[in-house]
Design an enzyme around this catalytic site. Structure first.
Site, PDB file in Angstrom:
ATOM      1  CG  ASP A   1      46.669 -77.942 -51.196  1.00 46.68           C
ATOM      2  OD1 ASP A   1      46.130 -79.048 -51.070  1.00 46.68           O
ATOM      3  OD2 ASP A   1      46.077 -76.850 -51.040  1.00 46.68           O
TER       4      ASP A   1
ATOM      5  CG  ASP B   1      42.077 -81.055 -52.364  1.00 52.00           C
ATOM      6  OD1 ASP B   1      41.633 -79.995 -51.905  1.00 52.00           O
ATOM      7  OD2 ASP B   1      41.617 -81.622 -53.384  1.00 52.00           O
TER       8      ASP B   1
ATOM      9  CD  GLU C   1      39.034 -79.728 -48.463  1.00 51.32           C
ATOM     10  OE1 GLU C   1      38.482 -78.661 -48.711  1.00 51.32           O
ATOM     11  OE2 GLU C   1      39.403 -80.508 -49.357  1.00 51.32           O
TER      12      GLU C   1
ATOM     13  CG  HIS D   1      41.430 -72.199 -51.335  1.00 46.71           C
ATOM     14  ND1 HIS D   1      41.627 -72.895 -50.155  1.00 46.71           N
ATOM     15  CD2 HIS D   1      41.249 -73.133 -52.286  1.00 46.71           C
ATOM     16  CE1 HIS D   1      41.572 -74.198 -50.402  1.00 46.71           C
ATOM     17  NE2 HIS D   1      41.354 -74.368 -51.683  1.00 46.71           N
ATOM     18  CG  ASP D   2      37.636 -74.212 -51.176  1.00 45.70           C
ATOM     19  OD1 ASP D   2      37.999 -73.866 -52.315  1.00 45.70           O
ATOM     20  OD2 ASP D   2      37.996 -75.286 -50.635  1.00 45.70           O
TER      21      ASP D   2
HETATM   22  O1  TEU Z   1      37.720 -78.615 -51.681  1.00 42.52           O
HETATM   23  C1  TEU Z   1      36.879 -79.678 -51.397  1.00 42.52           C
HETATM   24  C2  TEU Z   1      35.480 -79.305 -51.370  1.00 42.52           C
HETATM   25  O2  TEU Z   1      34.643 -80.079 -50.928  1.00 42.52           O
HETATM   26  C3  TEU Z   1      35.089 -78.054 -52.044  1.00 42.52           C
HETATM   27  O3  TEU Z   1      34.236 -78.436 -53.058  1.00 42.52           O
HETATM   28  C4  TEU Z   1      34.417 -77.046 -51.219  1.00 42.52           C
HETATM   29  O4  TEU Z   1      33.284 -77.590 -50.579  1.00 42.52           O
HETATM   30  C5  TEU Z   1      33.979 -75.953 -52.137  1.00 42.52           C
HETATM   31  O5  TEU Z   1      35.116 -75.426 -52.771  1.00 42.52           O
HETATM   32  C6  TEU Z   1      33.275 -74.869 -51.391  1.00 42.52           C
HETATM   33  O6  TEU Z   1      32.972 -73.831 -52.296  1.00 42.52           O
HETATM   34  C7  TEU Z   1      39.020 -78.888 -52.096  1.00 42.52           C
HETATM   35  C8  TEU Z   1      39.756 -77.599 -52.365  1.00 42.52           C
HETATM   36  O7  TEU Z   1      39.841 -76.847 -51.171  1.00 42.52           O
HETATM   37  C9  TEU Z   1      39.062 -76.870 -53.470  1.00 42.52           C
HETATM   38  O8  TEU Z   1      39.654 -75.626 -53.717  1.00 42.52           O
HETATM   39  C10 TEU Z   1      39.158 -77.732 -54.703  1.00 42.52           C
HETATM   40  O9  TEU Z   1      38.459 -77.132 -55.757  1.00 42.52           O
HETATM   41  C11 TEU Z   1      38.575 -79.119 -54.452  1.00 42.52           C
HETATM   42  O10 TEU Z   1      39.072 -79.690 -53.250  1.00 42.52           O
HETATM   43  C12 TEU Z   1      38.958 -80.068 -55.565  1.00 42.52           C
HETATM   44  O11 TEU Z   1      40.309 -80.406 -55.463  1.00 42.52           O
END
Ligand code: TEU
Ligand code: CA
Length: 533
Positions: free
Chosen positions: A102, A204, A268, A333-334
């Protein structure tokens, strides 16, 4: 057929803190992942995935659990060392598993030496490596941007009397990619890992690495229904996301990755299919190899219907320029676990099976989130055990990040895990022994897919004349042809397939092992993968 791992393989996402703890501190680590590689591939007893993507493994104060990187060219001490990473790469490759890291280029940790130097003085040589601005005359932040996790995106620095930009947490200052030295340093990070044998990068927040150079105010979000969600949705990210010249930066990242053979990138990005495919580089497809296709992630509850899913697939297929390869995501994971997102009537477990059948038979690279192969659900976590700082501003992401469930008692760690286990009735050991389990179903799909040219490379077409609530599509490669049929309705449905589609065999089914037949009688939320003659 020429096989390209990132096109035809399945990519399995590992959240390293939660996969396997090898040293009894309750936190997953790289040695733990090595111990579990046989589960993933290397023999016909394995799951049968082709690559693993590891959420961030770099040294980090863990303000955002690794998405705050303090050193891009090392391994977090709690996860192991560079030597452990080398061993992981070697052991994975031995089993036919590629390794994707990542890459977090939009921001570093506020404890990264670059930022420490940048913040040390307004004259620092690295001052311009981050985005520092004077306050407005009355002292307020330079513009109205809000951080993804809530609050203003600007933090005041008392010592040097300026604000710095952080699109996420205060501990995650945004890097200034418009400074060529920064871009060079970031490119060198990619080379560092590719030289060690890393096969690719999940990138990311790809869509934010450059912003409007004038840092203009974002307009307010007119859609009020977003009000209850994260604050960040209260404005349209017109000036801090998808900024037009971002593709120049993306193309240069691609050029660096192309210095090494057989590597890949997946970025992403968000928004409409048109916006997503832009990141592939448009007609010239010289951008990212893949840009995450999230529309199926953003479907929950009653919105999960045949009509909506078919439309989303059509839209993405139609938007892709020739030469660009699709990809599909149903969990990460989000977001809430797929087996929880669609549980408005308590039938999410059945819907999760349909989702797996969809994910593994659509045209394009599937991304499979660890534990989804078991049907893991969100875990209810008592308040005092919650960890994710994002919960203070919107929804916390701990429920979908709980430890992998290996055995009826957990099997993730000999200590108390950093987040509690979910429902342990779903675990690898028991599901392996049960031919009706979610794991058995997904293994069957994965192995069927590996052996099927139609599923790996075949053209996609959806079936026009199917009953309401049903979504069906063929995948065709020469004479090899499959049909996926999904009943999204909770009521049973029966219909005859046209004689042009002659059913030869049932390759996989969500319920039991129905014999092949031209007349399909499906119960509610049943799906089948059929081989056509
Ligand atoms: O996520 C980007 C992002 O826009 C996130 O805020 C997402 O919308 C949110 O987690 C939804 O609940 C990436 C990663 O996937 C995330 O885990 C990180 O926290 C974020 O970037 C910051 O690096
Ligand atoms: Ca550990």
């Amino acid at each position: 057929m020429s096989y390209l791992w990132w096109k035809h393989g399945v990519i399995y996402q590992i959240y390293p803190r939660s996969f396997q703890d090898s040293n009894g501190d309750g936190i997953g680590d790289l040695a733990g992942i090595i111990e579990r590689l046989d589960y993933l591939n290397g023999s016909e007893h394995s799951l049968g995935v082709d690559a693993i993507w590891l959420s961030p493994t770099y040294p980090s104060p863990m303000a955002d659990f690794g998405y705050d990187v303090a050193d891009y060219e090392d391994v977090h001490p709690g996860f192991g060392t560079l030597a452990t990473m080398d061993r992981l790469i070697e052991e994975a490759h031995k089993r036919g598993i590629r390794v994707i890291l990542d890459f977090v280029p939009n921001h570093t940790s506020s404890e990264h030496p670059w930022f420490i130097e940048s913040r040390s003085s307004a004259e620092s040589a690295k001052r311009d490596w981050y985005i520092w601005r004077d306050p407005k005359p009355e002292g307020s932040p330079p513009n109205n941007w809000i951080a993804q996790f809530g609050g203003p995106a600007w933090e005041w620095d008392q010592r040097t009397q300026q604000y710095y930009l952080h699109s996420f947490l205060i501990e995650q200052p945004d890097v200034n990619w418009r400074n060529p030295d920064v871009e060079q340093a970031m490119h060198d990070v990619l080379r560092f890992w590719m030289r060690r044998g890393i096969d690719g990068f999940r990138i990311d927040v790809m869509d934010r690495i450059v912003k409007d150079p004038e840092l203009r105010d974002n307009p307010p979000q007119p859609r009020r229904e977003f009000g209850k969600l994260a604050q960040t949705l209260l404005q349209v990210h017109q000036y801090d996301q998808d900024w037009p010249d971002i593709m120049d930066y993306v193309r240069r990242i691609r050029a660096v990755v192309d210095e090494f053979p057989d590597r890949m990138t997946v970025g992403e990005v968000f928004g409409t299919p048109a916006n997503i495919v832009r990141y592939y580089g448009g007609q010239t497809v010289d951008g990212l190899h893949l840009a995450f296709n999230f529309p199926l992630v953003r479907v929950w509850g009653e919105r999960w219907t045949a009509e909506l899913v078919r439309r989303r697939v059509r839209e993405f297929e139609a938007a892709l320029p020739p030469g660009a390869w699709p990809n599909w995501v149903v969990g990460n994971h989000d977001v809430d676990r797929v087996a929880t997102r669609m549980n408005h009537d308590g039938l999410a477990a059945d819907r999760a099976r349909l989702a797996a059948l969809l994910l593994l038979t659509l045209r394009g690279t599937p991304f499979l989130y660890y534990g989804d192969e078991l049907g893991m659900e969100n875990t209810d976590i008592p308040e005092e055990k919650l960890q994710d700082p994002a919960r203070k501003y919107g929804r916390g992401r701990d429920p979908e990040r709980t430890p992998m469930q290996w055995t009826p008692s957990g099997g993730f760690s000999r200590a108390e895990p950093w987040l509690p286990y979910g429902d342990l009735t779903r675990n690898v050991e028991d599901e392996r022994a049960d031919s009706d389990s979610m794991l058995a179903f997904q293994r069957k799909l994965l192995w069927t897919r590996r052996r099927s040219d139609a599923l790996l490379v075949g053209a996609y077409a959806d079936l026009p004349d199917v009953p309401d609530g049903v979504y069906a599509f063929t995948r065709t490669r020469g004479l090899d042809r499959t049909l996926t049929v999904l009943n999204f309705d909770t009521r049973p449905v029966a219909f005859d397939l046209p004689s042009a589609l002659t059913v030869a065999a049932t390759l996989a089914a969500t319920h039991g092992n129905p014999p092949p037949s031209q007349r399909l009688e499906l119960r509610g939320l049943e799906g089948r993968l059929l081989q056509l003659a």
